[in-house]
Design a protein around this motif. Structure first.
Motif, PDB file in Angstrom:
ATOM      1  N   GLN A  43     -42.142 -21.697   1.973  1.00  0.00           N
ATOM      2  CA  GLN A  43     -41.411 -22.875   1.506  1.00  0.00           C
ATOM      3  C   GLN A  43     -40.761 -23.641   2.653  1.00  0.00           C
ATOM      4  OE1 GLN A  43     -37.589 -21.953  -0.660  1.00  0.00           O
ATOM      5  NE2 GLN A  43     -38.359 -19.846  -0.498  1.00  0.00           N
ATOM      6  N   GLY A  58     -44.711 -29.372  -0.704  1.00  0.00           N
ATOM      7  CA  GLY A  58     -45.318 -28.175  -1.275  1.00  0.00           C
ATOM      8  C   GLY A  58     -45.688 -28.308  -2.733  1.00  0.00           C
ATOM      9  N   LEU A  90     -42.486 -24.421  -3.049  1.00  0.00           N
ATOM     10  CA  LEU A  90     -43.017 -23.062  -3.167  1.00  0.00           C
ATOM     11  C   LEU A  90     -41.922 -22.033  -3.427  1.00  0.00           C
ATOM     12  CD1 LEU A  90     -45.708 -23.035  -0.325  1.00  0.00           C
ATOM     13  CD2 LEU A  90     -46.034 -23.399  -2.778  1.00  0.00           C
ATOM     14  N   GLY A  91     -40.674 -22.450  -3.317  1.00  0.00           N
ATOM     15  CA  GLY A  91     -39.585 -21.555  -3.677  1.00  0.00           C
ATOM     16  C   GLY A  91     -39.617 -21.153  -5.139  1.00  0.00           C
TER      17      GLY A  91
END
Length: 298
Positions: A43, A58, A90-91
């Protein structure tokens, strides 16, 4: 199962040179004629800084991994080098994929393997950059890979991070019997440091059952060149050409009576560039060796 010639670069601790290793080894492989894809699963998205493209959210990669959309390829970041960009979105990936798996859908490892399989025929090498603290994402990357490379610095926290990845490695082997430990890279240390290598081997011995392979090439400590590379969005082997341009610009500025500004911090990055070149050759040779061993077993 895993995608042929996919390498995961992983560590349980951040700040150990993981992304620098990914980008420089992949960039050198591409410069040598291989078709290479970097997939940034972190991330933080630091591959963008190392390669000099615009930072990404992302979101496209996240959408691809949770839907049927193809991987979002950034084509031609370098000649023969493409990238799938990571970023902050992406977290949410681990939580989303955990929920899907609980509902009976495939887990992230299954999804990532399918996505990579869709593009694998276009590349000679796929390199996965993984986040340091995300167990689900790291496990998925290992499940989709044929080999893992682990960088480490000399501090105890970094060695603890090596052990965490070694434990993940052993867990994933039951699912992905093709996975092999390519080796450990000693990063940002002196080439004469032998105690560190001994400690790394001892740290892994208890987890893996025997000493893990440690690559002969060590990446030297050179903060000025690392700062230059990320500030300019250049790989280390590209800094030499940038230095030539800087020298020309400096001479021109002096001729015009002005003060040169914005030059490189490092006076000479050739030693570091040589380290990466030697390491890239070692890693690729090791991967081929592992493939030959697997073929013999099969």
């Amino acid at each position: 199962m895993s995608v042929n010639r996919t390498i995961a670069v992983a560590q349980g601790k951040g700040g150990v040179g993981k992304t620098s290793l990914v980008c420089n080894v992949a960039g050198l492989a591409a410069a040598a004629g291989s078709r290479v894809l970097i997939v940034d699963l972190d991330q933080q998205g630091n591959v963008a800084r190392d390669l000099g493209y615009k930072p990404d959210s992302g979101e496209e990669l996240l959408t691809s991994l949770i839907t049927g959309a193809p991987l979002p390829l950034l084509v031609g970041v370098r000649d023969r080098l493409d990238v799938v960009a990571g970023g902050p979105a992406l977290g949410d990936l681990a939580a989303v994929m955990t929920g899907r798996a609980q509902r009976g859908a495939g887990d992230l490892g299954d999804v990532l393997e399918r996505k990579l399989s869709d593009v694998a025929s276009d590349y000679d090498l796929i390199v996965l950059d993984t986040p340091p603290g995300d167990r689900i994402v790291v496990t998925a990357a290992l499940a989709a890979s044929r080999a893992v490379v682990i960088p480490t610095r000399s501090d105890e926290a970094s060695l603890d991070g090596v052990t965490r990845i070694a434990e993940r490695f052993m867990e994933v082997r039951a699912r992905n019997p093709h996975l092999r430990l390519a080796g450990v890279v000693l990063f940002a240390i002196s080439s004469r440091t032998t105690r560190l290598e001994r400690d790394v081997r001892r740290s892994l011995e208890g987890v893996l059952g025997d000493a893990a392979p440690v690559f002969d090439t060590r990446i030297r400590h050179l903060d000025s060149a690392a700062a230059d590379a990320r500030r300019r969005g250049l790989l280390v082997h590209e800094l030499e050409q940038a230095a030539i341009g800087d020298r020309v610009a400096r001479i021109d500025a002096l001729r015009q009576g002005s003060t040169p500004t914005g030059g490189l911090y490092a006076r000479d990055s050739s030693g570091l560039a040589g380290d990466y070149a030697n390491l890239a050759q070692e890693i690729l040779t090791r991967v081929v060796q592992l493939e030959q061993e697997m073929a013999t077993v099969s």
